[in-house]
Design a protein around this motif. Structure first.
Motif, mmCIF file in Angstrom:
data_model
loop_
_atom_site.group_PDB
_atom_site.id
_atom_site.type_symbol
_atom_site.label_atom_id
_atom_site.label_comp_id
_atom_site.label_asym_id
_atom_site.label_seq_id
_atom_site.Cartn_x
_atom_site.Cartn_y
_atom_site.Cartn_z
ATOM 1 N N VAL A 24 0.841 -1.202 0.000
ATOM 2 C CA VAL A 24 0.000 0.000 0.000
ATOM 3 C C VAL A 24 0.875 1.251 0.000
ATOM 4 C CG1 VAL A 24 -1.797 1.268 1.245
ATOM 5 C CG2 VAL A 24 -1.810 -1.244 1.243
ATOM 6 N N LEU A 25 1.933 1.212 0.802
ATOM 7 C CA LEU A 25 2.834 2.362 0.870
ATOM 8 C C LEU A 25 3.545 2.581 -0.466
ATOM 9 C CD1 LEU A 25 4.399 1.710 4.399
ATOM 10 C CD2 LEU A 25 2.792 3.529 3.789
ATOM 11 N N LYS A 26 3.933 1.483 -1.097
ATOM 12 C CA LYS A 26 4.616 1.598 -2.390
ATOM 13 C C LYS A 26 3.693 2.207 -3.437
ATOM 14 C CE LYS A 26 7.746 -1.000 -5.379
ATOM 15 N NZ LYS A 26 8.406 -2.320 -5.599
ATOM 16 N N SER A 27 2.424 1.824 -3.395
ATOM 17 C CA SER A 27 1.445 2.369 -4.333
ATOM 18 C C SER A 27 1.235 3.865 -4.073
ATOM 19 C CB SER A 27 0.118 1.621 -4.186
ATOM 20 O OG SER A 27 -0.870 2.200 -5.004
ATOM 21 N N SER A 28 1.138 4.236 -2.798
ATOM 22 C CA SER A 28 0.956 5.640 -2.439
ATOM 23 C C SER A 28 2.182 6.467 -2.810
ATOM 24 C CB SER A 28 0.680 5.748 -0.940
ATOM 25 O OG SER A 28 0.475 7.081 -0.560
ATOM 26 N N PHE A 29 3.352 5.863 -2.692
ATOM 27 C CA PHE A 29 4.626 6.531 -2.980
ATOM 28 C C PHE A 29 4.658 7.095 -4.396
ATOM 29 C CE2 PHE A 29 8.883 5.918 -4.862
ATOM 30 C CZ PHE A 29 9.613 6.820 -4.118
ATOM 31 N N ARG A 30 4.031 6.389 -5.328
ATOM 32 C CA ARG A 30 4.057 6.804 -6.745
ATOM 33 C C ARG A 30 3.333 8.127 -6.972
ATOM 34 N NH1 ARG A 30 2.238 1.245 -7.554
ATOM 35 N NH2 ARG A 30 4.040 -0.121 -7.862
ATOM 36 N N HIS A 31 2.485 8.520 -6.025
ATOM 37 C CA HIS A 31 1.668 9.731 -6.213
ATOM 38 C C HIS A 31 2.102 10.872 -5.299
ATOM 39 C CE1 HIS A 31 -1.043 7.238 -8.594
ATOM 40 N NE2 HIS A 31 -1.020 6.350 -7.621
ATOM 41 N N ILE A 50 5.481 9.219 4.052
ATOM 42 C CA ILE A 50 4.351 9.057 3.133
ATOM 43 C C ILE A 50 3.051 9.544 3.777
ATOM 44 C CG2 ILE A 50 2.897 7.324 1.996
ATOM 45 C CD1 ILE A 50 5.482 5.734 1.448
ATOM 46 N N LEU A 51 2.828 9.194 5.048
ATOM 47 C CA LEU A 51 1.584 9.593 5.711
ATOM 48 C C LEU A 51 1.523 11.093 5.965
ATOM 49 C CD1 LEU A 51 0.823 6.677 8.208
ATOM 50 C CD2 LEU A 51 -0.039 7.065 5.893
ATOM 51 N N LEU A 52 2.669 11.719 6.196
ATOM 52 C CA LEU A 52 2.674 13.181 6.325
ATOM 53 C C LEU A 52 2.339 13.843 4.987
ATOM 54 C CD1 LEU A 52 5.728 13.753 8.703
ATOM 55 C CD2 LEU A 52 3.357 14.443 9.143
ATOM 56 N N GLN A 53 2.912 13.329 3.914
ATOM 57 C CA GLN A 53 2.595 13.895 2.597
ATOM 58 C C GLN A 53 1.126 13.662 2.239
ATOM 59 O OE1 GLN A 53 5.328 14.085 -0.657
ATOM 60 N NE2 GLN A 53 6.923 12.956 0.452
ATOM 61 N N ASN A 54 0.598 12.486 2.604
ATOM 62 C CA ASN A 54 -0.828 12.237 2.392
ATOM 63 C C ASN A 54 -1.681 13.213 3.198
ATOM 64 O OD1 ASN A 54 -0.506 10.079 0.623
ATOM 65 N ND2 ASN A 54 -0.470 8.555 2.252
ATOM 66 N N HIS A 55 -1.200 13.542 4.389
ATOM 67 C CA HIS A 55 -1.904 14.510 5.246
ATOM 68 C C HIS A 55 -1.946 15.885 4.582
ATOM 69 C CE1 HIS A 55 -3.220 16.545 8.884
ATOM 70 N NE2 HIS A 55 -2.127 17.296 8.896
ATOM 71 N N PHE A 56 -0.815 16.327 4.038
ATOM 72 C CA PHE A 56 -0.772 17.640 3.371
ATOM 73 C C PHE A 56 -1.682 17.673 2.143
ATOM 74 C CE2 PHE A 56 3.926 17.673 4.855
ATOM 75 C CZ PHE A 56 3.539 18.005 6.148
ATOM 76 N N SER A 57 -1.845 16.519 1.507
ATOM 77 C CA SER A 57 -2.685 16.430 0.299
ATOM 78 C C SER A 57 -4.120 16.049 0.626
ATOM 79 C CB SER A 57 -2.096 15.405 -0.677
ATOM 80 O OG SER A 57 -0.803 15.789 -1.096
#
Length: 310
Positions: A24-31, A50-57
């Motif tokens: 899941v993390l690898k998939s999220s990493f691509r975006h 990754i979770l911090l970047q997801n938080h900002f987005s």
């Protein structure tokens, strides 16, 4: 990068990476918006980034991931405060300002490059574009809009408009002025004192504040896991030299305050271009930057000591 340093904090070493979660993390990493150097999807360091970047987005997450992200976000503001302390003790201006801006990103769940208007409840990128079309680029501009233009531009219902109004009225509106003490007598390498006066504009409803309303200084932060009070930094620095000369943290900026900042003057005789910054730890778009030029005379005491050594 600053985000990678934050993500590598020992406090995040206990963040679990569950079975199959690496996929899941690898998939999220691509975006992701920012690259990660040498990512390892089975490590807490990469997961925290990754979770911090997801938080900002404001990226939707699974229940488990969201629970982990909540803990990471709560620790992040405290860690960034500590990073500001360490960076400023080394006299580095730009990294300190960057850490302060990242604290705003964490609280508001927005990227630094996003429009400050996206902090406003019920605002979308389309809303921001419509606002630009009527020259509305800041929260203060929203308050100045005519009612009919506001309704046509924002396109929200009555309850949503009331929530937008609450946000705008609580948004920090701070007047700042400063005075360099004994300005005509300053010497290179000597002590400089600056008195900073800040005054927060008072909303008409503040004096009649209901018990049910949020207390003054409470940040509107829908994506932050718990209630957050405003905090601020006052900073004096030399932008050209990337030197931080003085810093003071303000835990509360309520109505009027006078703060004295002191620092050792630069060694350069003559004109020195410095800047005074007021930085929020929680809200985007309300930071201030003021030019503060000082003229320094030669320090006779230093000249005498140099002559004695010779």
């Amino acid at each position: 990068t600053l985000l990678e340093i934050l993500s590598a904090a020992t406090e995040y070493e206990t963040v679990p990476v569950r079975h199959h979660e690496d996929r899941v993390l690898k998939s999220s990493f691509r975006h992701l918006k920012l690259p990660i150097s040498m990512p390892n999807f089975s490590t807490s360091r990469t997961k925290a980034n990754i979770l911090l970047q997801n938080h900002f987005s404001r990226t939707p997450l699974s229940t488990d991931m969201r629970a982990d992200q909540r803990l990471i976000v709560l620790d992040a503001v405290r860690l960034l405060n500590a990073m500001v302390d360490i960076i400023s003790s080394n006299g580095w201006l730009k990294p300190a300002l960057a850490a302060m801006e990242m604290s705003q990103m964490v609280v508001q769940a927005r990227w630094k490059t996003d429009s400050p208007l996206l902090q406003v409840p019920h605002f979308t990128p389309d809303t921001v574009e419509r606002c630009k079309g009527v020259s509305v680029n800041s929260v203060f501009d929203i308050l100045e809009m005519e009612d009919d233009v506001r309704e046509k531009t924002l396109q929200v219902n009555e309850d949503q408009m009331a929530e937008i109004a609450d946000f705008c009225n609580a948004y920090p509106d701070v007047e700042l002025e400063f005075e360099v003490q004994d300005k005509e007598e300053l010497k290179a390498g000597g002590l400089v004192s600056v008195v900073v006066k800040v005054e927060r504009a008072e909303d008409e409803d503040d004096e009649d504040e209901d018990d049910d309303e949020e207390p003054r200084g409470t940040v509107y932060a829908k994506y932050y896991p718990k209630p957050k009070k405003e905090a601020w930094w006052l900073v004096i620095g030399d932008e050209k030299e990337n030197t931080l000369l003085s810093i003071k943290r303000l835990s509360n900026l309520d109505k009027k305050a006078a703060i004295t900042l002191q620092f050792e003057a630069p060694r350069k005789v003559g004109e020195n271009e410095l800047k005074l910054y007021l930085m929020s730890d929680s809200v985007m778009g309300c930071d201030q930057e003021h030019k503060m030029n000082i003229s320094l005379k030669e320090n006779d005491d230093e000249s005498d000591s140099s002559s004695d050594e010779e």
